[in-house]
Design an enzyme around this catalytic site. Structure first.
Site, PDB file in Angstrom:
ATOM      1  N   ASP A  55     -57.126  77.671 -11.605  1.00 59.30           N
ATOM      2  CA  ASP A  55     -56.766  77.203 -10.151  1.00 59.30           C
ATOM      3  C   ASP A  55     -58.060  77.739  -9.274  1.00 59.30           C
ATOM      4  O   ASP A  55     -58.674  78.564  -9.555  1.00 59.30           O
ATOM      5  CB  ASP A  55     -55.456  77.447  -9.736  1.00 59.30           C
ATOM      6  CG  ASP A  55     -54.472  76.964 -10.568  1.00 59.30           C
ATOM      7  OD1 ASP A  55     -54.591  75.739 -11.010  1.00 59.30           O
ATOM      8  OD2 ASP A  55     -53.365  77.662 -10.766  1.00 59.30           O
ATOM      9  N   TYR A 118     -55.544  87.118 -19.769  1.00 66.38           N
ATOM     10  CA  TYR A 118     -55.784  87.225 -18.371  1.00 66.38           C
ATOM     11  C   TYR A 118     -55.529  88.634 -17.690  1.00 66.38           C
ATOM     12  O   TYR A 118     -54.662  89.533 -18.555  1.00 66.38           O
ATOM     13  CB  TYR A 118     -54.732  86.339 -17.591  1.00 66.38           C
ATOM     14  CG  TYR A 118     -54.866  84.968 -17.612  1.00 66.38           C
ATOM     15  CD1 TYR A 118     -55.878  84.283 -16.500  1.00 66.38           C
ATOM     16  CD2 TYR A 118     -54.706  84.028 -18.671  1.00 66.38           C
ATOM     17  CE1 TYR A 118     -56.174  83.016 -16.514  1.00 66.38           C
ATOM     18  CE2 TYR A 118     -55.087  82.587 -18.623  1.00 66.38           C
ATOM     19  CZ  TYR A 118     -55.743  82.130 -17.644  1.00 66.38           C
ATOM     20  OH  TYR A 118     -56.110  80.764 -17.555  1.00 66.38           O
TER      21      TYR A 118
END
Length: 253
Positions: A55, A118
């Site tokens: 994003d 992540y």
């Protein structure tokens, strides 16, 4: 004789000024900038396929993409190191190309990935050098409670409650291999690894775990949130600035 060779490219980037990875019609993205650099250096139209999408504002310490090159026998890609230097010469300072790897023609950056990892970074004191790279929170959360809740998250596979609404995916199931917080003096980092992630999933999980860390909900209430499969029951999405894609694993790399 002309032939097609597929390559993987490993990149890293500071996502602050980009509207995510995937090319968009009216916004600058990492994929758009990378494709332009590759097309210029290789003197042909190059379209990359990424291992996934990030994003706007999200960073990547490691991201892979694949692309095909038409090679005409004159050694356009004979010296991979030289090509890599040329690509980096055209890329802006906030994107770097780290490796070029020739792979089988069927190799796929997205579908062949077996694990994605992540990190989410949180800090507790005002620090101008962490702007855009970590989320500042006023009060230090209870990391022990958040880790108890993170262990509960790992018991499940359906993460509909953490997915962005109206996404076109066949399943909301993911297999999480790691989910834990670590405290480092004046900051905390959340580490999470899975075979795949839903859109906005990590930021929604962190937002929910922060509710636990602030003692707004009990760790066991995370179980009810997940089983509800309702995004509105989970925590708000935390800012993109603290999120990093850190590792992608493939069986052949």
């Amino acid at each position: 004789m002309t032939k097609t060779q597929r390559y993987f490219i490993e990149i890293a980037f500071d996502g602050t000024r980009y509207h995510g990875w995937q090319t968009q019609p009216n916004a600058i993205t990492v994929q758009e900038v990378l494709d332009k650099a590759l097309s210029t250096v290789l003197r042909q139209a190059i379209e990359t396929v990424g291992c996934g999408r990030t994003d706007a504002g999200v960073h990547a310490k490691q991201l892979f993409a694949h692309f095909d090159v038409m090679e005409d026998g004159r050694g356009k890609m004979e010296n991979v190191d030289s090509v890599l230097r040329s690509i980096n010469g055209l890329l802006p300072i906030d994107i770097t190309a780290k490796r070029l790897i020739p792979v089988d023609t069927e190799a796929h950056a997205r579908f062949d990935a077996t694990l994605r990892s992540y990190e989410y970074h949180v800090h507790f004191e005002k620090d101008p050098f962490r702007n855009n790279f970590s989320w500042q929170v006023r009060d230090k959360p209870d990391v022990e409670l958040m880790n108890r809740a993170a262990q509960i998250v790992m018991e499940y596979t359906d993460f509909s409650c953490f997915s962005k609404s109206n996404t076109q995916v066949k399943t909301n199931n993911c297999k999480i291999a790691r989910a834990e917080w670590a405290l480092h003096n004046d900051k905390a980092i959340f580490y999470i690894s899975a075979d795949r992630f839903l859109r906005n999933m990590v930021r929604a999980i962190v937002g929910t775990l922060m509710m636990v860390g602030r003692k707004e909900i009990e760790p066991e209430e995370v179980r009810q949130i997940i089983e509800s499969k309702n995004r509105s029951n989970a925590g708000t999405s935390v800012p993109a600035c603290g999120l990093y894609l850190t590792e992608i694993k493939y069986p052949y790399l």
